[in-house]
Design an enzyme around this catalytic site. Structure first.
Site, PDB file in Angstrom:
ATOM      1  CG  HIS A  31      -2.266   0.572   1.016  1.00 58.42           C
ATOM      2  ND1 HIS A  31      -2.882   0.638  -0.219  1.00 58.42           N
ATOM      3  CD2 HIS A  31      -3.151   1.139   1.887  1.00 58.42           C
ATOM      4  CE1 HIS A  31      -4.078   1.216  -0.092  1.00 58.42           C
ATOM      5  NE2 HIS A  31      -4.256   1.525   1.172  1.00 58.42           N
ATOM      6  CE1 TYR A  78      -1.413   6.096  10.219  1.00 59.51           C
ATOM      7  CE2 TYR A  78      -1.786   8.319  11.049  1.00 59.51           C
ATOM      8  CZ  TYR A  78      -1.185   7.077  11.162  1.00 59.51           C
ATOM      9  OH  TYR A  78      -0.336   6.818  12.216  1.00 59.51           O
ATOM     10  CG  ASN A  80      -8.871   5.739   5.012  1.00 56.78           C
ATOM     11  OD1 ASN A  80      -8.228   5.127   4.168  1.00 56.78           O
ATOM     12  ND2 ASN A  80      -9.634   5.136   5.890  1.00 56.78           N
ATOM     13  CG  ASP A 105      -1.726   0.719  -3.340  1.00 53.27           C
ATOM     14  OD1 ASP A 105      -2.569  -0.133  -3.007  1.00 53.27           O
ATOM     15  OD2 ASP A 105      -1.736   1.873  -2.854  1.00 53.27           O
ATOM     16  CG  ASN A 126     -10.531   3.712   1.354  1.00 57.72           C
ATOM     17  OD1 ASN A 126     -11.589   3.786   0.738  1.00 57.72           O
ATOM     18  ND2 ASN A 126     -10.295   2.765   2.247  1.00 57.72           N
TER      19      ASN A 126
END
Length: 211
Positions: A31, A78, A80, A105, A126
């Site tokens: 990720h 982060y 999101n 990714d 996200n």
């Protein structure tokens, strides 16, 4: 802007963003390949990155091989909430969305494959949902790096999460190092000749595991 006019205008990024999660436990995970791409660009162009609280990310600026000023960003909000950090930079420098290229990714692409596009949906990612929400448009270039899907029975929600947050194997790391070199090459074509021209190169090649 009509599509015909858009095609005549070269899209040259001025801010390149790699998506990922902060904290050491996320280092080297699938990720976080967007972060790895920014690190590769930072090394190639000798543009140091440092934490910038105003931008809520690791940020650096310098000159790309084409001689133009370029900005690099790894949001530390982060995944999101990636869009918060990106919007902080675009608002401060008054950059339009089409000058922002986002690297991230993609499970729908096999490992060793990259895909460059001028626009598109979030595709369930996200970080991209947040980016689209904060930029208020889908019309900005993005470079997706294939991480493949989990094999076999693990291909459910829990299997997907453990796959994207899992670390690359030794063989996969060797493959991804080739891909990251290629990402630098593709990005330099974007800056010198525009994203549309670079798409011809970036979307036509794929890499296999080294022998």
């Amino acid at each position: 802007m009509t599509e015909a006019v858009a095609k005549k205008t070269l899209v040259i990024p001025q801010l390149i963003v790699g998506l990922g999660n902060p904290e050491p436990k996320y280092d080297q995970t699938r990720h976080n390949i967007g972060f790895a791409a920014i690190d590769a660009l930072s090394r190639a162009w000798r543009i140091p990155l440092s934490e910038n609280r105003k931008f809520q990310g690791e940020y650096g600026e310098g000159f790309a091989p084409n001689g133009d000023k370029i900005r690099l960003l790894k949001p530390l909000t982060y995944m999101n909430r990636s869009g918060q950090s990106i919007q902080a930079v675009t608002s401060w420098y008054k950059l339009p969305p089409e000058m922002v290229m986002v690297i991230y990714d993609d499970m729908d692409l096999p490992m060793g494959k990259t895909r460059l596009r001028l626009s598109g949906s979030a595709g369930g990612h996200n970080g991209m949902k947040s980016t689209i929400s904060h930029l208020g448009t889908q019309n900005f270039p993005r470079l997706r790096i294939g991480i493949g899907r989990p094999k076999g029975a693990a291909n459910d929600d829990s299997g997907t999460i453990s796959h994207v947050l899992g670390k690359f194997s030794v063989a996969e790391n060797q493959l991804m190092s080739l891909v990251l070199q290629f990402i630098v090459e593709c990005t330099e074509i974007c800056l010198k000749q525009g994203v549309e021209k670079a798409m011809n190169v970036c979307n036509s090649r794929s890499f296999d595991f080294p022998e």
